[in-house]
Motif scaffolding. Structure first.
Motif, PDB file in Angstrom:
ATOM      1  N   LEU A  95      12.173 107.744 103.299  1.00 33.52           N
ATOM      2  CA  LEU A  95      13.288 107.299 102.444  1.00 33.52           C
ATOM      3  C   LEU A  95      14.566 107.093 103.256  1.00 33.52           C
ATOM      4  O   LEU A  95      15.350 106.180 103.009  1.00 33.52           O
ATOM      5  CB  LEU A  95      13.525 108.304 101.316  1.00 33.52           C
ATOM      6  CG  LEU A  95      12.500 108.194 100.195  1.00 33.52           C
ATOM      7  CD1 LEU A  95      12.552 109.420  99.288  1.00 33.52           C
ATOM      8  CD2 LEU A  95      12.732 106.941  99.351  1.00 33.52           C
ATOM      9  N   ASN A  96      14.761 107.971 104.251  1.00 33.84           N
ATOM     10  CA  ASN A  96      15.921 107.776 105.132  1.00 33.84           C
ATOM     11  C   ASN A  96      15.816 106.448 105.865  1.00 33.84           C
ATOM     12  O   ASN A  96      16.814 105.769 106.096  1.00 33.84           O
ATOM     13  CB  ASN A  96      16.002 108.908 106.163  1.00 33.84           C
ATOM     14  CG  ASN A  96      16.974 109.984 105.702  1.00 33.84           C
ATOM     15  OD1 ASN A  96      17.958 109.692 105.028  1.00 33.84           O
ATOM     16  ND2 ASN A  96      16.684 111.224 106.064  1.00 33.84           N
ATOM     17  N   GLY A  97      14.571 106.096 106.232  1.00 38.00           N
ATOM     18  CA  GLY A  97      14.333 104.809 106.892  1.00 38.00           C
ATOM     19  C   GLY A  97      14.725 103.651 105.993  1.00 38.00           C
ATOM     20  O   GLY A  97      15.364 102.692 106.424  1.00 38.00           O
ATOM     21  N   VAL A  98      14.364 103.765 104.703  1.00 37.40           N
ATOM     22  CA  VAL A  98      14.721 102.719 103.734  1.00 37.40           C
ATOM     23  C   VAL A  98      16.242 102.595 103.643  1.00 37.40           C
ATOM     24  O   VAL A  98      16.811 101.495 103.669  1.00 37.40           O
ATOM     25  CB  VAL A  98      14.134 103.032 102.340  1.00 37.40           C
ATOM     26  CG1 VAL A  98      14.652 102.059 101.295  1.00 37.40           C
ATOM     27  CG2 VAL A  98      12.609 103.000 102.384  1.00 37.40           C
ATOM     28  N   MET A  99      16.912 103.751 103.550  1.00 39.70           N
ATOM     29  CA  MET A  99      18.380 103.749 103.421  1.00 39.70           C
ATOM     30  C   MET A  99      19.029 103.115 104.656  1.00 39.70           C
ATOM     31  O   MET A  99      19.991 102.357 104.545  1.00 39.70           O
ATOM     32  CB  MET A  99      18.897 105.177 103.267  1.00 39.70           C
ATOM     33  CG  MET A  99      18.276 105.928 102.131  1.00 39.70           C
ATOM     34  SD  MET A  99      19.297 105.936 100.669  1.00 39.70           S
ATOM     35  CE  MET A  99      20.565 107.079 101.148  1.00 39.70           C
ATOM     36  N   LYS A 100      18.484 103.456 105.830  1.00 39.92           N
ATOM     37  CA  LYS A 100      19.053 102.911 107.075  1.00 39.92           C
ATOM     38  C   LYS A 100      18.876 101.391 107.094  1.00 39.92           C
ATOM     39  O   LYS A 100      19.778 100.656 107.478  1.00 39.92           O
ATOM     40  CB  LYS A 100      18.349 103.518 108.300  1.00 39.92           C
ATOM     41  CG  LYS A 100      19.080 104.730 108.859  1.00 39.92           C
ATOM     42  CD  LYS A 100      18.484 105.099 110.207  1.00 39.92           C
ATOM     43  CE  LYS A 100      18.154 106.570 110.228  1.00 39.92           C
ATOM     44  NZ  LYS A 100      17.107 106.938 111.151  1.00 39.92           N
ATOM     45  N   LEU A 101      17.688 100.962 106.679  1.00 41.32           N
ATOM     46  CA  LEU A 101      17.409  99.519 106.669  1.00 41.32           C
ATOM     47  C   LEU A 101      18.384  98.795 105.729  1.00 41.32           C
ATOM     48  O   LEU A 101      18.924  97.737 106.059  1.00 41.32           O
ATOM     49  CB  LEU A 101      15.972  99.285 106.210  1.00 41.32           C
ATOM     50  CG  LEU A 101      15.398  97.885 106.415  1.00 41.32           C
ATOM     51  CD1 LEU A 101      15.389  97.507 107.888  1.00 41.32           C
ATOM     52  CD2 LEU A 101      13.988  97.810 105.849  1.00 41.32           C
ATOM     53  N   LEU A 102      18.638  99.400 104.569  1.00 39.66           N
ATOM     54  CA  LEU A 102      19.583  98.794 103.624  1.00 39.66           C
ATOM     55  C   LEU A 102      20.988  98.746 104.216  1.00 39.66           C
ATOM     56  O   LEU A 102      21.674  97.723 104.155  1.00 39.66           O
ATOM     57  CB  LEU A 102      19.613  99.606 102.321  1.00 39.66           C
ATOM     58  CG  LEU A 102      18.387  99.483 101.422  1.00 39.66           C
ATOM     59  CD1 LEU A 102      18.392 100.572 100.357  1.00 39.66           C
ATOM     60  CD2 LEU A 102      18.340  98.110 100.746  1.00 39.66           C
ATOM     61  N   ALA A 103      21.393  99.870 104.824  1.00 42.88           N
ATOM     62  CA  ALA A 103      22.746  99.938 105.377  1.00 42.88           C
ATOM     63  C   ALA A 103      22.925  98.952 106.520  1.00 42.88           C
ATOM     64  O   ALA A 103      24.020  98.443 106.746  1.00 42.88           O
ATOM     65  CB  ALA A 103      23.045 101.358 105.834  1.00 42.88           C
ATOM     66  N   ARG A 104      21.828  98.706 107.278  1.00 40.26           N
ATOM     67  CA  ARG A 104      21.933  97.809 108.427  1.00 40.26           C
ATOM     68  C   ARG A 104      21.706  96.351 108.043  1.00 40.26           C
ATOM     69  O   ARG A 104      21.723  95.475 108.902  1.00 40.26           O
ATOM     70  CB  ARG A 104      20.895  98.215 109.480  1.00 40.26           C
ATOM     71  CG  ARG A 104      21.305  99.449 110.274  1.00 40.26           C
ATOM     72  CD  ARG A 104      20.187  99.926 111.143  1.00 40.26           C
ATOM     73  NE  ARG A 104      19.627  98.850 111.954  1.00 40.26           N
ATOM     74  CZ  ARG A 104      18.451  98.908 112.576  1.00 40.26           C
ATOM     75  NH1 ARG A 104      17.711  99.984 112.460  1.00 40.26           N
ATOM     76  NH2 ARG A 104      18.016  97.922 113.307  1.00 40.26           N
ATOM     77  N   SER A 105      21.479  96.086 106.763  1.00 36.37           N
ATOM     78  CA  SER A 105      21.142  94.708 106.401  1.00 36.37           C
ATOM     79  C   SER A 105      22.334  93.773 106.572  1.00 36.37           C
ATOM     80  O   SER A 105      22.176  92.573 106.664  1.00 36.37           O
ATOM     81  CB  SER A 105      20.627  94.635 104.958  1.00 36.37           C
ATOM     82  OG  SER A 105      21.630  95.029 104.071  1.00 36.37           O
TER      83      SER A 105
END
Lengths: 213, 186
Positions: free
Chosen positions: A41-51
């Protein structure tokens, strides 16, 4: 959603206080499955933040401003067409009587009264017109319209007592859209206006007709 | 004073005073934000551009009703979201999961890393488009735009608790969709 998921999402939302956070971390450390879910889930959040931000293109602002001009031109043309467009009027005695009544009401509304108002144009044909509103809760009432370029702070109404506010404005013959502004933020259409006009942007302005006596 | 130094409120005052050209400053300031939100919601560059433009036009027309209880940017995002909802309503059931041409700005100099980043961005956009629109809204506003739940609640007229539940479910669905797409969550 089960309790295991719930605590992870509470953590991701930043809800728990320090004490609860410590308890959750202890639980995660003791549960490899939970730790793996959190990692994902942290990976998902990071991906969203880096989009990141995207650009609509260099011509976007110009395009918006151009469409704004088009829209206003269309609005102006509609108003001009409404005011000056040729049309065939069919009438009967009842319609004529109604029109005569409207003219009489207009004349009464613009009958000269009292001292000069806040705006005194050089035009000698200007009439003093009193705008009045009942707004007992208001701390300040202003008037914005075509005659003051829609600048509310140019024309302030004075309290008359009993919740009534009024101001007198010198106006030359013509049609004027206007609105009242309460406490600097709330725009109010005059409920007693003779006419109303859609401003093309979803709101209704009150309209005053001033005619030569 | 350069336009960079003028506050949003000052620009709005000038627009309301009749200086319409000042609005171009606000458009320039927030166009990327508006377009990004629209693109993440719609997944189509043309539609996103239309929605963002519509939002700016609506915002201009509503400037005199802008209550200043929130920042202009937050108010604008709520208008963008509404424009996106309109677009989604018009094409309900026809959301394309492909045709995602992400031109994400990449800081990576290595062509392979740039390619990987583009693949990840494509995968994310496709996963976002698989979410129900109301879930997507929360994710875009909370995790991409970085708004607080209280701001989103005011914007969408929903309770914070409802939004949190949607965010939880949306994150789970995204994790599932990304895993299905072959991403290892690294």
């Amino acid at each position: 959603m089960d309790d295991r998921n719930e605590i992870i999402h509470r953590l991701l939302d930043g809800d728990p206080d320090e004490e609860e956070r410590a308890r959750i971390w202890k639980r995660i450390e003791a549960d490899p499955g939970l730790a793996e879910e959190l990692r994902q889930l942290n990976g998902v959040m990071k991906l969203l933040a880096r989009s990141g931000m995207r650009s609509p293109g260099a011509d976007f602002t110009a395009s918006v401003m151009s469409r704004l001009t088009e829209r206003r031109t269309m609005h102006r043309d509609r108003v001009l067409s409404f005011l000056f467009g040729e049309r065939v009027l069919r009438w009967n005695v009842a319609t004529a009587a109604l029109a005569a009544m409207l003219v009489a009401v207009t004349i009464i509304a613009v009958r000269p009264s009292g001292p000069p108002g806040v705006r005194t144009p050089a035009d000698p044909s200007a009439f003093p017109v009193t705008f009045r509103l009942y707004a007992p809760q208001a701390r300040q009432v202003e008037l914005a319209g075509e005659f003051n370029r829609w600048q509310p702070d140019a024309t302030k109404l004075q309290p008359e007592g009993g919740g009534f506010w009024s101001v007198q404005v010198q106006l030359s013959p013509g049609m004027y859209s206007y609105m009242f502004v309460l406490d600097g933020t709330v725009w109010v259409t005059d409920p007693h206006a003779e006419l109303h006009r859609d401003d093309g942007f979803g709101y209704r302005n009150a309209v005053l007709r001033v005619e030569q006596l | 004073m350069g336009t960079e130094e003028i506050s949003d409120d000052e620009i709005i005052e000038r627009c309301l005073g009749g200086d319409r050209d000042q609005y171009a400053v606000l458009v320039g300031r927030y166009q990327d934000m508006a377009y990004t939100v629209a693109y993440r919601m719609l997944g189509d560059e043309g539609r996103a551009r239309d929605a963002a433009q519509e939002a700016f036009l609506s915002a201009y027309c509503g400037l005199k009703r802008f209550r200043r209880r929130s920042k202009f940017s937050t108010w604008l995002i709520s208008i963008v979201i509404n424009a996106c909802r309109d677009q989604l309503r018009k094409r309900r059931g026809t959301i394309a999961l492909t045709d995602v041409q992400d031109s994400l700005r990449s800081g990576a100099a290595d062509p392979e890393e740039r390619l990987r980043e583009k693949e990840r961005a494509d995968m994310l956009q496709q996963a976002l488009l698989r979410l129900p629109p109301e879930y997507r809204e929360v994710i875009v506003l909370k995790h991409i735009q970085g708004l607080g739940y209280h701001e989103i609640a005011a914007m969408c007229g929903e309770r914070e608790g409802t939004l949190k539940v949607r965010a939880h479910r949306a994150r789970e669905l995204l994790r599932w969709a990304l895993r299905e797409g072959g991403w290892n969550h690294g």
